[in-house]
Design a protein around this motif. Structure first.
Motif, PDB file in Angstrom:
ATOM      1  N   HIS A   1       5.835   2.019   4.749  1.00 23.10           N
ATOM      2  CA  HIS A   1       6.567   2.348   6.312  1.00 23.10           C
ATOM      3  C   HIS A   1       8.376   2.266   5.990  1.00 23.10           C
TER       4      HIS A   1
ATOM      5  N   LYS B   1       5.910   5.354   9.888  1.00 23.81           N
ATOM      6  CA  LYS B   1       4.664   5.372   9.071  1.00 23.81           C
ATOM      7  C   LYS B   1       4.669   5.851   7.667  1.00 23.81           C
TER       8      LYS B   1
ATOM      9  N   GLN C   1      -5.326  -5.428  -0.565  1.00 18.83           N
ATOM     10  CA  GLN C   1      -3.095  -4.990  -0.897  1.00 18.83           C
ATOM     11  C   GLN C   1      -2.744  -6.187  -2.019  1.00 18.83           C
TER      12      GLN C   1
ATOM     13  N   GLU D   1       2.596   6.992   4.166  1.00 22.49           N
ATOM     14  CA  GLU D   1       1.560   7.277   3.206  1.00 22.49           C
ATOM     15  C   GLU D   1       0.256   6.439   3.390  1.00 22.49           C
ATOM     16  N   VAL D   2       0.170   5.365   2.938  1.00 21.30           N
ATOM     17  CA  VAL D   2      -0.771   4.025   2.748  1.00 21.30           C
ATOM     18  C   VAL D   2      -0.179   2.955   4.121  1.00 21.30           C
ATOM     19  N   SER D   3       0.145   3.246   5.211  1.00 23.23           N
ATOM     20  CA  SER D   3       0.223   2.307   5.922  1.00 23.23           C
ATOM     21  C   SER D   3      -1.046   1.659   6.834  1.00 23.23           C
ATOM     22  N   ASP D   4      -2.040   1.527   6.879  1.00 25.11           N
ATOM     23  CA  ASP D   4      -3.287   0.597   6.731  1.00 25.11           C
ATOM     24  C   ASP D   4      -3.092  -0.162   6.901  1.00 25.11           C
ATOM     25  N   GLY D   5      -3.545  -1.337   7.437  1.00 25.50           N
ATOM     26  CA  GLY D   5      -3.182  -2.418   7.552  1.00 25.50           C
ATOM     27  C   GLY D   5      -1.812  -3.015   7.028  1.00 25.50           C
ATOM     28  N   TYR D   6      -0.432  -2.671   7.556  1.00 22.85           N
ATOM     29  CA  TYR D   6       1.012  -3.348   7.438  1.00 22.85           C
ATOM     30  C   TYR D   6       1.460  -3.208   8.263  1.00 22.85           C
ATOM     31  N   SER D   7       2.199  -3.586   8.811  1.00 27.02           N
ATOM     32  CA  SER D   7       2.824  -3.142  10.102  1.00 27.02           C
ATOM     33  C   SER D   7       4.522  -3.677   9.400  1.00 27.02           C
TER      34      SER D   7
END
Lengths: 114, 112
Positions: free
Chosen positions: A47, A57, A85, A59-65
């Motif tokens: 992010h 976001k 992760q 390129e690898v944002s899934d699972g992160y905020s």
């Protein structure tokens, strides 16, 4: 490391637990980034933030905020950590988006998810 | 899918020799190509960078060669020294954004 600190520097946690990593800068730069570094993949953008409360976001944002309530702090949260992760996480800062605006990286946080 | 392909994964060179690292890309929206150097336990640090309208840039013992038509660029380390032992990443920046796409990295070992 250009006035960038990351905390914690090392963390071991268990699958399913929430984890928050902190990036703190003293350079008053507008842009902040979170990357993860994995063997064979280089660094991948998770992010980034282009101002207080302005994030987007990578390129690898899934699972992160992420959250940025102050110019100097950029938080990365893993809501429910998974073994995939496990990685080294780097924060970077930049004054702008011109070509000459270098991204300066922090020292990294090594996260292990068991 | 890695947008910037980097090779070799690792290389060993004798002190005084030349280290060459190659990178290739497909995305024509890239407009800036930096190289980063990373020592163990540290974050990456900018080493040298080039714009696509320039074919070569030299800073000390480090030279970037850029071939726009082939979508390839390379880093040459001349007169390699043991202190150059590190991991090197090529990267490419998306036009008018700060987003960088990195290669997988090359670990360079310089033997004394």
């Amino acid at each position: 490391d250009a006035g960038i600190t990351q905390s914690p520097r090392h963390k071991v946690t268990e699958t399913g637990t929430p984890v928050t990593l902190r990036c703190h800068q003293t350079e008053n730069h507008r842009y902040m980034y979170w990357y993860r570094q994995d063997p064979g993949h280089g660094l991948r953008l998770i992010h980034y933030s282009y101002g207080v409360k302005d994030t987007d976001k990578g390129e690898v944002s899934d699972g992160y905020s992420v959250s940025r309530s102050k110019t100097e702090d950029f938080l990365l949260t893993l809501e429910s950590a998974t073994s995939s992760q496990t990685s080294v996480y780097f924060c970077a800062i930049s004054p702008g988006q011109r070509r000459a605006d270098t991204q300066y990286f922090g020292p990294g946080t090594r996260l292990t998810v068991l | 899918q890695q947008q910037v392909k980097q090779s070799p994964q690792s290389l060993i060179v004798q002190k005084g020799g030349i280290s060459i690292i190659n990178c290739a890309y497909e995305n024509t929206a890239f407009d800036y190509f930096p190289w980063y150097q990373q020592f163990p336990g540290k974050g990456p640090a900018l080493l040298i960078a080039i714009r696509p309208d320039v074919s070569e840039k030299k800073e000390g013992r480090f030279t970037i060669s850029f071939n726009k038509s082939a979508k390839q660029f390379s880093l040459h380390i001349m007169d390699s020294q043991p202190g150059d032992s590190a991991t090197y990443f090529c990267a490419a920046r998306v036009l008018r954004t700060g987003k960088l796409s990195f290669g997988a990295g090359t670990t360079v070992t310089v033997r004394a």
